[in-house]
Design an enzyme around this catalytic site. Structure first.
Site, PDB file in Angstrom:
ATOM      1  N   ASP A  88       0.803  -1.241   0.000  1.00  0.00           N
ATOM      2  CA  ASP A  88       0.000   0.000   0.000  1.00  0.00           C
ATOM      3  C   ASP A  88       0.831   1.285   0.000  1.00  0.00           C
ATOM      4  O   ASP A  88       0.272   2.365   0.124  1.00  0.00           O
ATOM      5  CB  ASP A  88      -0.971   0.056   1.201  1.00  0.00           C
ATOM      6  CG  ASP A  88      -2.251  -0.713   0.901  1.00  0.00           C
ATOM      7  OD1 ASP A  88      -2.472  -1.045  -0.280  1.00  0.00           O
ATOM      8  OD2 ASP A  88      -3.007  -0.998   1.845  1.00  0.00           O
ATOM      9  N   LYS A  91       3.614   1.007  -4.804  1.00  0.00           N
ATOM     10  CA  LYS A  91       4.486   0.383  -5.820  1.00  0.00           C
ATOM     11  C   LYS A  91       3.769   0.268  -7.165  1.00  0.00           C
ATOM     12  O   LYS A  91       4.310   0.671  -8.194  1.00  0.00           O
ATOM     13  CB  LYS A  91       4.917  -1.021  -5.357  1.00  0.00           C
ATOM     14  CG  LYS A  91       5.738  -1.030  -4.093  1.00  0.00           C
ATOM     15  CD  LYS A  91       6.145  -2.432  -3.698  1.00  0.00           C
ATOM     16  CE  LYS A  91       4.971  -3.307  -3.272  1.00  0.00           C
ATOM     17  NZ  LYS A  91       4.343  -2.876  -2.004  1.00  0.00           N
ATOM     18  N   THR A  92       2.559  -0.281  -7.120  1.00  0.00           N
ATOM     19  CA  THR A  92       1.812  -0.488  -8.361  1.00  0.00           C
ATOM     20  C   THR A  92       1.465   0.847  -9.008  1.00  0.00           C
ATOM     21  O   THR A  92       1.602   1.007 -10.222  1.00  0.00           O
ATOM     22  CB  THR A  92       0.519  -1.288  -8.072  1.00  0.00           C
ATOM     23  OG1 THR A  92       0.869  -2.415  -7.262  1.00  0.00           O
ATOM     24  CG2 THR A  92      -0.127  -1.772  -9.347  1.00  0.00           C
ATOM     25  N   HIS A 136       9.822  -7.740  -2.911  1.00  0.00           N
ATOM     26  CA  HIS A 136      11.124  -8.365  -2.771  1.00  0.00           C
ATOM     27  C   HIS A 136      11.078  -9.886  -2.857  1.00  0.00           C
ATOM     28  O   HIS A 136      12.092 -10.522  -3.023  1.00  0.00           O
ATOM     29  CB  HIS A 136      11.791  -7.915  -1.471  1.00  0.00           C
ATOM     30  CG  HIS A 136      10.922  -8.091  -0.284  1.00  0.00           C
ATOM     31  ND1 HIS A 136      10.221  -7.066   0.281  1.00  0.00           N
ATOM     32  CD2 HIS A 136      10.634  -9.171   0.454  1.00  0.00           C
ATOM     33  CE1 HIS A 136       9.539  -7.508   1.312  1.00  0.00           C
ATOM     34  NE2 HIS A 136       9.771  -8.789   1.429  1.00  0.00           N
TER      35      HIS A 136
END
Ligand code: GDP
Length: 476
Positions: A88, A91-92, A136
């Site tokens: 949240d 990243k996207t 990761h």
């Protein structure tokens, strides 16, 4: 095993005539179709500056993997970037925002094909490759499989939230891989955002940003409002320049699988990130334990392409089966050779599964060029106090000759992420009053990670010390 000069030349990507000349100089007159023995072949390989890789007693695999390209063949290549950070933190959103900066996509009207990686052409004409799978776990899983494809990590931290457990994990995974990091402080559009506090908190993890006198680049962004993106791209390019990333585009292609699936209509499909050489339609290849012939390639814009050079991600069609993420793809001279190598690799994989993985001892000796030996370790414990006590005691156990390196420590059960990190660095994984969850247990079994449980700190430290002393012993 014997080999003709021509075949050896092909595998080394050298001219046959040059090999003949070299042998002539060594006092062995031959013609290009003559067969030479293994010793002579090895001599030639070394003479030409390639590295020999033995895949079995009788089979020298040359020019397929492991060898090095001559400096004059190297050309600049695009950096490969992975985005990591806590769930949240954006990243996207950041991956989407960066995709939107592509000038090519802007012109073409912007069809997006999600293939696991995409390329952006910047206003200045530079190309950057982004891996589209944030996090990761994917990064470390790939690394555990020998695929160090990432050149630069972008650590996303939400300015309204701060450093969270997965932020710390991402930092530790990046450090363990030795990949440079750029910090993207996201969500600065929010009123409660406090970027300075993030920079200060990063200090606790030995990440010193430029503002505070360090050498880690940081940039304030809003993935939502699309601010700071140009600056982020600039910093990526600057970091890439420092890394002097190059590859030889004019050779048989090698790459790594980013993701793979069985497509209903198209059969097995793999997204391959080309590492060096140029992949072409019609090429025969091996990938992991599968083989194939490139039937078609599709890029991240949904276009069919005939060739893909270094750092380009492409979907490859024409595989015999579905490979695994991280698997290496190597182009070989013909179909028979592709099948032969694939069969050999599959056999090798079976063998590997049934024999023990190398211990951290072997790993360190093989990687050894450093003056001080490192003893990597991952620690999980039930409470923060124990974590601190164990890490402190482990650090004190370091000597001038061997140094404990705690790759990651934390509170809670042993997770998949802990296991992949330990596997990638061949480190033992310590559980103090904690156990692995079910998935982590399966993964540890598969990757032969050494899991150890303790409930007395003294025992833990004594055992580690004993092992460290053992590693310094001259006999092996
Ligand atoms: P991920 O889990 O790290 O991939 O995070 P997402 O990209 O899914 O973002 C999580 C949430 O944060 C979503 O609701 C986004 O809309 C929101 N978000 C992401 N970037 C920003 C930003 O720059 N500003 C604000 N205000 N919200 C953001």
């Amino acid at each position: 095993e014997a080999i003709t000069i021509q075949e050896l030349a092909n595998r080394m990507a050298e001219k046959g005539a040059d090999l003949v000349k070299a042998l002539f100089k060594m006092g062995t007159p031959v013609t290009i179709n003559d067969v030479i023995d293994q010793d002579t072949a090895e001599l030639l390989v070394e003479e030409f500056g390639h590295r020999i890789q033995r895949v079995s007693e009788s089979d020298i695999e040359i020019g397929i993997e492991g060898d090095q390209d001559a400096p004059e063949t190297l050309k600049p290549r695009a950096p490969v970037v992975t985005i990591m950070g806590h769930v949240d933190h954006g990243k996207t959103s950041l991956l989407d925002a960066l995709r939107g900066t592509d000038v090519v996509r802007g012109e073409a009207g912007g069809i997006t094909q999600h293939i696991g990686a995409y390329q952006v052409k910047t206003k200045g004409g530079d190309i950057i490759t982004f891996l589209d799978t944030p996090g990761h776990e994917a990064f470390t899983e790939m690394r555990a499989r020998g695929a160090n494809v990432t050149d630069i990590v972008i650590l996303v931290v939400a300015a309204d939230d701060g450093l969270m457990p997965q932020t710390i994990e991402a930092i530790n995974h990046t450090k363990a891989a030795g990949v440079p990091m750029i910090v993207a402080i996201n969500k600065v559009d929010k009123p409660e955002a406090n970027p300075q506090r993030i920079r200060e908190r990063l200090l606790e993890h030995e990440i010193v940003v430029e503002d505070l006198g360090g050498d880690v680049q940081d940039v304030q962004v809003s993935a939502l409002k699309k601010t700071g993106l140009d600056e982020l791209i600039e910093k990526i390019l600057l970091q890439a320049e420092l890394l002097e990333l190059t590859a030889n585009p004019d050779r048989a292609a090698e790459g790594n699988v980013i993701e793979a699936k069985l497509d209903k209509g198209r059969g097995p499909v793999a997204t391959v990130l080309v590492r060096r050489g140029t992949l072409k339609v019609g090429d025969n290849f091996v990938v992991g334990a599968e083989s194939g012939k490139v039937r078609a390639m599709v890029n991240d814009k949904g276009e069919n392409v005939k060739v893909a050079g270094p750092s380009a991600p492409v979907e490859v069609l024409g595989l015999s089966g579905v490979p695994m993420a991280g698997d290496q793809l190597s182009v070989v001279e013909n179909e028979a050779r592709a099948r032969e190598v694939a069969a050999y690799r599959s056999e090798l994989a079976t063998k590997k599964r049934t024999t023990a993985a190398p211990t951290s001892v072997e790993h360190m000796f093989s990687a050894l060029n450093a003056t001080v030996i490192e003893y990597p370790i991952v620690v999980k414990a039930d409470v923060q106090g124990s974590v601190e006590a164990i890490v402190g005691a482990l650090n004190r156990a370091s000597t001038d000759e061997i140094k404990v390196r705690v790759l990651h420590s934390g509170v809670g059960a042993i997770t998949e992420s802990d296991v992949t990190l330990a596997a990638a660095s061949r480190a033992p994984l310590i559980g103090f009053n904690v156990r692995p969850n079910a998935k982590a247990r399966v993964l540890a079994e598969r990757d032969k990670v050494s899991l150890r449980y303790y409930d007395v700190i003294y025992d833990l430290i004594e055992e580690v010390k004993g092992e460290m002393a053992g590693q310094l012993a001259p006999e092996r």
